[in-house]
Motif scaffolding. Structure first.
Motif, PDB file in Angstrom:
ATOM      1  N   GLU A 589     -11.337  51.574 -33.285  1.00  0.00           N
ATOM      2  CA  GLU A 589     -11.454  50.422 -32.370  1.00  0.00           C
ATOM      3  C   GLU A 589     -10.935  50.770 -30.983  1.00  0.00           C
ATOM      4  O   GLU A 589     -11.549  50.435 -29.964  1.00  0.00           O
ATOM      5  CB  GLU A 589     -10.688  49.214 -32.938  1.00  0.00           C
ATOM      6  CG  GLU A 589     -11.395  48.554 -34.116  1.00  0.00           C
ATOM      7  CD  GLU A 589     -10.510  47.523 -34.825  1.00  0.00           C
ATOM      8  OE1 GLU A 589      -9.573  46.998 -34.171  1.00  0.00           O
ATOM      9  OE2 GLU A 589     -10.750  47.259 -36.011  1.00  0.00           O
ATOM     10  N   SER A 592     -13.397  53.143 -29.213  1.00  0.00           N
ATOM     11  CA  SER A 592     -14.642  52.518 -28.745  1.00  0.00           C
ATOM     12  C   SER A 592     -14.359  51.550 -27.585  1.00  0.00           C
ATOM     13  O   SER A 592     -15.139  51.465 -26.643  1.00  0.00           O
ATOM     14  CB  SER A 592     -15.410  51.861 -29.899  1.00  0.00           C
ATOM     15  OG  SER A 592     -14.876  50.634 -30.226  1.00  0.00           O
ATOM     16  N   GLY A 597     -17.913  52.924 -25.883  1.00  0.00           N
ATOM     17  CA  GLY A 597     -18.942  53.425 -26.797  1.00  0.00           C
ATOM     18  C   GLY A 597     -18.994  52.599 -28.071  1.00  0.00           C
ATOM     19  O   GLY A 597     -18.178  51.706 -28.294  1.00  0.00           O
ATOM     20  N   SER A 598     -19.950  52.921 -28.957  1.00  0.00           N
ATOM     21  CA  SER A 598     -20.095  52.178 -30.211  1.00  0.00           C
ATOM     22  C   SER A 598     -19.063  52.680 -31.222  1.00  0.00           C
ATOM     23  O   SER A 598     -18.431  53.718 -31.037  1.00  0.00           O
ATOM     24  CB  SER A 598     -21.490  52.411 -30.783  1.00  0.00           C
ATOM     25  OG  SER A 598     -21.624  53.774 -31.128  1.00  0.00           O
ATOM     26  N   LYS A 599     -18.940  51.952 -32.354  1.00  0.00           N
ATOM     27  CA  LYS A 599     -18.089  52.371 -33.477  1.00  0.00           C
ATOM     28  C   LYS A 599     -18.486  53.777 -33.974  1.00  0.00           C
ATOM     29  O   LYS A 599     -17.647  54.593 -34.304  1.00  0.00           O
ATOM     30  CB  LYS A 599     -18.227  51.380 -34.632  1.00  0.00           C
ATOM     31  CG  LYS A 599     -17.186  50.276 -34.695  1.00  0.00           C
ATOM     32  CD  LYS A 599     -15.819  50.839 -35.033  1.00  0.00           C
ATOM     33  CE  LYS A 599     -14.705  49.844 -35.257  1.00  0.00           C
ATOM     34  NZ  LYS A 599     -14.979  48.676 -36.039  1.00  0.00           N
ATOM     35  N   GLU A 600     -19.821  54.012 -34.027  1.00  0.00           N
ATOM     36  CA  GLU A 600     -20.316  55.306 -34.533  1.00  0.00           C
ATOM     37  C   GLU A 600     -19.841  56.451 -33.653  1.00  0.00           C
ATOM     38  O   GLU A 600     -19.414  57.493 -34.138  1.00  0.00           O
ATOM     39  CB  GLU A 600     -21.863  55.327 -34.587  1.00  0.00           C
ATOM     40  CG  GLU A 600     -22.490  54.479 -35.690  1.00  0.00           C
ATOM     41  CD  GLU A 600     -22.255  52.983 -35.475  1.00  0.00           C
ATOM     42  OE1 GLU A 600     -21.867  52.313 -36.438  1.00  0.00           O
ATOM     43  OE2 GLU A 600     -22.430  52.508 -34.322  1.00  0.00           O
TER      44      GLU A 600
END
Length: 621
Positions: A589, A592, A597-600
């Motif tokens: 968390e 990101s 950016g995203s979780k991925e």
């Protein structure tokens, strides 16, 4: 010329012995159906010969954090070679059985990745993989029993030559179907000079002869430790009893590093050992050597004659866990052959049968009944010592994270140990063998404790590496050593900052080493804000809403991110099932949020950190 009889290969990778037990059971059941089976550990198998096997059953366990057993690592690296290609195993049929615990995130991870890789290399599955689960009412056997039946009937359909006796076998109740795998030679006493052997040689000899395959690699202790301090860290009112132990080296010193692990061989209660010897009608003073029954020429193997014998009582004390570990299901089956009272024989046969499995689990594993207790419950059973040597669980050394640093505590080893005790469903109090033994020791007794040192999963960091440490409860142990070391280094040269997140239930009763952390977080200390570090605490039960270390990490997200950008490494240690994955999620968390950016993407970023050796987890159950 008829077709040659079929053979089954059972390859296993075991950390604690359960997978070995399951593998031996699969092998036994195959042999009862007339199919010869060899049972081999993955680290003793020549991986390049895998394509020449026609039917292979893999039995692999997964440790809590999704790791494979040590014995599996080289075999797995071999299978991952790019040049093997997708036809390498095209002649091989295989089945995978995994042992895991669905309470953990990476449940049966090793079995799943092995199954996929074998299939990618061109092998054909006999039946769908079986996943044994510790959480099942009868443990992994709840899945293993039906899975095996399906394995036998499918193999029989593929080729009846596998099972000349057919896929279904009923056990005759009166004949002993198996031979013990070990033989014992008794020696005359006069040849023996008891003063010949040092204590470490005796331990090496006993554990080297013992069937417990898991400690073959290093039976001789690295050295001995002597306790110098036994202090209770938790305060009255705590639900736990956590101790701080200090030891000094006896004779030789081992150069360990912070983050290393020490294994101790505990002593068993001597009156229980005497009771076991008496119950089994053994002569404690006799001298024995133990060796495998099968030898090339079916004679007694040379080693057994030339090896120095060992006293029977000493052999039991050092290698057989008669007071704390529960016997395996097979023990009950073998007991049934030696029961002379009819009602005992019936009960034992029921316990060993699929119908009795759940009742056995409740009587045995759930209650953690010891071998001695089980034998006392079935007084008509007299088992030959050969069988006991094979079936009594091996006495295991217990591993602990070291909580000292040789730089700060010369010639000493410190441990931070939670004394294990629990109440069983039938309201019996059980205690952890090693921790309760340590708790009972005093420095005045001067007991020499045999120990082995290892690298843990936390590499010793260089003093210029910034650190984010997460260690709730006894997970703080390795970090006490690390912070002690860095504060000594700081006296003579610059050191990188450390952020440390500690957690426990209550501030007043469970705050381990409180003065130590607080003194290091004051002005100019290793954990102080002005040195770029910090000390953060989560007391989960001190307010209505539970607060854990991962919540504190989130609160400090900006500082955590800045330190990560400065090249910090993350070290996580502790005994909780979910804590390591909760910490990982909190960090995802933060990454990101800070990068947008995203979780991925964040997850990939942390994976790269792990690959680079900058994200390390030491978890124990």
């Amino acid at each position: 010329m008829g077709e040659k009889p079929r053979k089954l290969l059972v390859l296993y990778a075991s950390q604690t012995g359960n997978a070995l037990d399951a593998a031996e059971r699969i092998g036994r059941e195959a042999e009862r159906r007339g199919c010869s089976a060899s049972i081999v550990s993955t680290d003793e198998f020549d991986s390049s010969s895998l394509p020449h096997e026609e039917a292979v059953v893999f039995v692999v366990s997964t440790t809590g954090q999704g790791d494979s057993p040590d014995s599996f690592k080289a075999f797995w690296r071999f299978l991952l070679q790019r040049n093997l290609g997708n036809c390498w195993l095209q002649r091989v049929r295989y089945a995978v059985f995994g042992l895991g615990d669905s309470g953990y995130q990476k449940y049966n991870f090793v079995a799943k990745k092995l199954d996929k890789r074998l299939s990618d290399l061109g092998a054909t599955t006999i039946i769908e993989k079986g996943l044994g689960d510790d959480q099942h009412p009868s443990g992994y056997e709840g899945t293993l029993d039906p899975w095996m039946l399906s394995l036998w009937s499918t193999l029989y359909q593929i080729n009846p030559k596998y099972f000349p006796k057919g896929p279904d076998v009923k056990i005759s109740q009166d004949e002993v179907i198996d031979q013990p795998k070990y033989r014992i030679l008794y020696h005359k006493r006069e040849k023996l000079d008891p003063n010949l052997l040092a204590e470490s040689d005796i331990i090496q000899r006993a554990r080297g002869m013992s069937p417990g395959k898991l400690f073959k690699e290093k039976s001789k202790p690295d050295c001995f430790l002597k306790m110098t301090r036994n202090e209770v860290l938790t305060k009255a009112g705590s639900t736990k009893d956590v101790r701080h132990f200090e030891f000094q080296f006896v004779s030789s010193t081992i150069e360990y590093e912070v983050g290393d692990v020490v294994e101790l061989l505990p002593s068993q209660n001597s009156s229980s050992i005497d009771a076991f010897i008496e119950r089994c009608d053994l002569d404690p003073e006799s001298f024995i050597t133990v060796g495998p029954r099968e030898t090339e020429n079916n004679g007694v193997n040379e080693e057994m004659i030339t090896e120095l014998p060992i006293k029977l009582k000493t052999f039991i004390e050092l290698t057989m866990d008669v007071t704390s570990a529960s016997p395996r299901r097979y023990f009950f089956e073998v007991m049934s052959f030696y029961a002379t009272a009819e009602h005992e024989k019936e009960r034992l046969l029921y316990f060993a049968s699929p119908e009795g499995r759940d009742d056995l689990y409740n009587y045995n594993q759930k209650e953690r009944r010891s071998i001695l207790e089980v034998l006392e419950d079935f007084p008509s059973v007299q088992i030959p010592f050969e069988w006991l040597v094979q079936l009594v669980p091996p006495l295991k050394a217990r591993a602990f994270s070291i909580s000292s640093s040789l730089l700060a505590h010369p010639a000493q080893v410190h441990l931070t140990v939670s004394i294990v005790s629990w109440i069983t469903p039938y309201k019996r109090t059980r205690k952890g063998l090693c921790s309760s033994w340590l708790a009972s020791l005093t420095p005045e007794q001067e007991v020499n404790i045999p120990v082995w040192f290892h690298k843990g999963s936390l590499p010793a960091p260089s003093q210029s590496l910034p650190l984010i440490l997460v260690g709730p409860g006894t997970g703080c142990a390795p970090f006490r050593g690390l912070i002690s070391e860095r504060s000594v280094q700081a006296q003579s040269s610059p050191v990188a900052p450390i952020m440390f997140f500690f957690g426990c239930r209550n501030k007043d009763t469970d705050f381990l080493y409180r003065d130590f952390w607080e003194s290091h977080s004051r002005e100019g200390g290793t954990l102080s804000e002005e040195k770029g570090g910090g000390f953060y605490t989560a007391f989960s039960r001190d307010q209505p809403k539970k607060v854990y270390v991962q919540h504190k990490i989130r609160e400090m997200s900006k500082k955590v991110w800045d330190l990560l950008c400065d090249g910090a490494a993350v070290y996580v240690a502790g005994s909780s099932t979910k804590m390591p994955s909760d910490v990982m999620s909190a960090l995802e968390e933060i990454v990101s949020e800070e990068t947008g950016g995203s979780k991925e993407v964040a997850s990939r970023w942390l994976k790269a950190l792990e690959k680079a050796g900058r994200y390390n987890v030491e978890a124990w159950s």
